[in-house]
Scaffold this active site. Structure first.
Site, PDB file in Angstrom:
ATOM      1  N   ARG A  37     -38.367 -84.039 177.869  1.00 50.25           N
ATOM      2  CA  ARG A  37     -39.343 -84.767 178.685  1.00 50.25           C
ATOM      3  C   ARG A  37     -39.452 -84.179 180.097  1.00 50.25           C
ATOM      4  NH1 ARG A  37     -38.932 -90.967 176.415  1.00 50.25           N
ATOM      5  NH2 ARG A  37     -40.235 -90.417 174.670  1.00 50.25           N
ATOM      6  N   LYS A 200     -44.189 -99.451 156.076  1.00 51.22           N
ATOM      7  CA  LYS A 200     -44.924-100.687 155.778  1.00 51.22           C
ATOM      8  C   LYS A 200     -46.400-100.626 156.129  1.00 51.22           C
ATOM      9  CE  LYS A 200     -41.144-103.911 156.140  1.00 51.22           C
ATOM     10  NZ  LYS A 200     -40.603-105.048 156.878  1.00 51.22           N
ATOM     11  N   GLY A 380     -45.639 -95.318 170.486  1.00 51.48           N
ATOM     12  CA  GLY A 380     -46.604 -96.429 170.591  1.00 51.48           C
ATOM     13  C   GLY A 380     -47.977 -95.958 171.030  1.00 51.48           C
TER      14      GLY A 380
END
Ligand code: AMP
Length: 399
Positions: A37, A200, A380
């Site tokens: 990072r 899922k 995300g």
């Protein structure tokens, strides 16, 4: 995606430039264990310094929940930042309640040095997108650069409110990310194929719905494919399956027909009786599944089917493994397809964009992480982009 400003649009000379970075780095025993990072921030820092500006880095680190937590101090990143930039780094400790002292230290920092501010999440206003906190941050600099795509799905003071208070632009890493995503779903070279896998359906309904109207073919793999197979009348035995989402799966398949998006489901499966590495396994056609078994990977016929679909595509967008890739041999589908997509990318036949934590790990495991057109390490934010959402930290950089 709206046009956004870049470093090229800012006057950096002699300016203090607030750089929102993602220095949420892994740490063990007081040391940074993976500097990826920090490395990603180097082009932005170097451009600012070369043009005579002073970077002032802002970042979150961990989840201190608005309080000062000693072992979540960003000071831990200083040695790696100094080593990788070859510049002196001035660390400014603050709880962000009053930045007058911090401002005095900013003024005293040696020229051409880099300034690193304390963890933005030490103040509760950060996660509340608090205007007063953003105003205190804005006082420290002349310009604002956001280089943290991975934090851009959150409207926080340092990612959103602050961007409206100063001339704002995307840093080089953010720019590269946005340009790659534009190639994936913004203005892609068609046909576009999306590959969505993972555990899922429930966590990816919005992704699937958004993709239907945008891609020409949608490959569904991993545990989530079991729910679709169940909804189509296949007995998936003891496989991971969200039976309560059968209607959702059927609705998605119906809409795909209306949108002229081909849904590609597995046509066979690798089945095991224990969820563990090297568990004995067998391959089955869908009409002859073992009721006591668990589907842990797509089978060989499915792999060939997906390869064929990749042959027809010019652009691939991928999130989620095709099987339980952490447990060999159930990594076969994911690894084979990852390597095939990398080959086609290398041959100039495919633009390949992938992202998300597990997907990055799967591509690394397949040895092709650096052979895709672009791999986003944002978790995300990448998923929200695949859902078609406007990311507040990106919207705030609109030109
Ligand atoms: P996600 O975070 O939703 O992308 O899910 C990734 C996880 O899905 C990985 O840990 C895989 O092991 C798991 N997974 C993929 N395929 C299967 C499967 N057929 N059965 C159980 N778990 C699976």
């Amino acid at each position: 995606m709206a046009q956004f400003k870049t470093l090229d649009d800012l006057d950096l000379s002699g300016k203090r430039v607030l750089v929102r970075a993602d220095l949420n780095v892994p740490v063990a025993d007081g040391r940074v264990t993976d500097a990826t990072r920090i490395e990603r921030l180097l082009p932005t820092l170097s451009d600012i310094i070369t043009q005579g500006g002073t970077p002032i880095i802002l970042s979150h680190f961990g989840r201190p929940k608005g309080e000062v937590v000693a072992d979540m101090s960003l000071e831990v990143a200083v040695p790696e930042l100094e080593r990788l930039t070859n510049q002196q780094v001035t660390f400014i400790d603050t709880d962000w309640t009053d930045t007058d002292v911090a401002w005095g230290l900013v003024l005293k920092a040696p020229p051409k040095s880099i300034i690193l501010m304390q963890n933005t999440r030490f103040h509760p206003g950060e996660e509340k997108n608090d205007a007063a906190l953003a105003a205190r941050m804005a006082k420290l600099g002349d310009n604002y650069v956001n280089d943290a795509f991975s934090a851009a799905h959150r409207a926080h003071a340092s990612t959103e409110a602050l961007a409206h208070l100063l001339p704002a632009a995307a840093g080089r890493a953010m720019q590269a990310e946005l340009e790659a995503l534009q190639k994936g779903l913004g203005e892609p070279k068609r046909p576009v194929i999306a590959l969505v896998g993972g555990a899922k359906v429930s966590s990816k309904i919005d992704v699937l719905e958004h993709l239907l109207g945008r891609v020409d073919a949608l490959v569904i793999g991993g545990g989530m494919a079991n729910t679709f197979l169940h909804a189509s009348g296949v007995d998936v035995g003891k496989s991971l399956c969200e039976k309560d989402l059968a209607d959702t799966a059927r609705r998605i398949m119906d809409r795909a027909g209306e949108e002229q998006c081909a849904i590609i489901l597995p046509v066979d499966a690798t089945v095991a009786w224990h969820f563990e590495a090297n568990a004995p396994s067998r391959q089955y056609g869908l009409d002859a599944m073992d009721k006591d078994g668990m589907i842990l990977d797509v089978g060989p016929a499915s792999i060939e089917r997906i390869k064929g679909a990749l042959d027809d595509a010019h652009t691939l967008v991928w999130n989620g493994p095709l099987g339980a890739f952490e447990l060999p041999p159930f990594d076969t589908g994911t690894v084979t397809i990852a390597q095939y997509a990398a080959e086609r990318t290398k041959a100039g036949k495919l633009v390949s964009i992938a992202g998300g934590g597990d997907t990055v790990a799967a591509l690394a495991h397949a040895g092709v992480k650096n052979q895709f057109t672009y791999v986003s390490t944002a978790g995300g934010a990448f998923l929200e982009w695949m859902e078609g959402k406007t990311l507040p930290g990106v919207a705030a950089l609109s030109a």
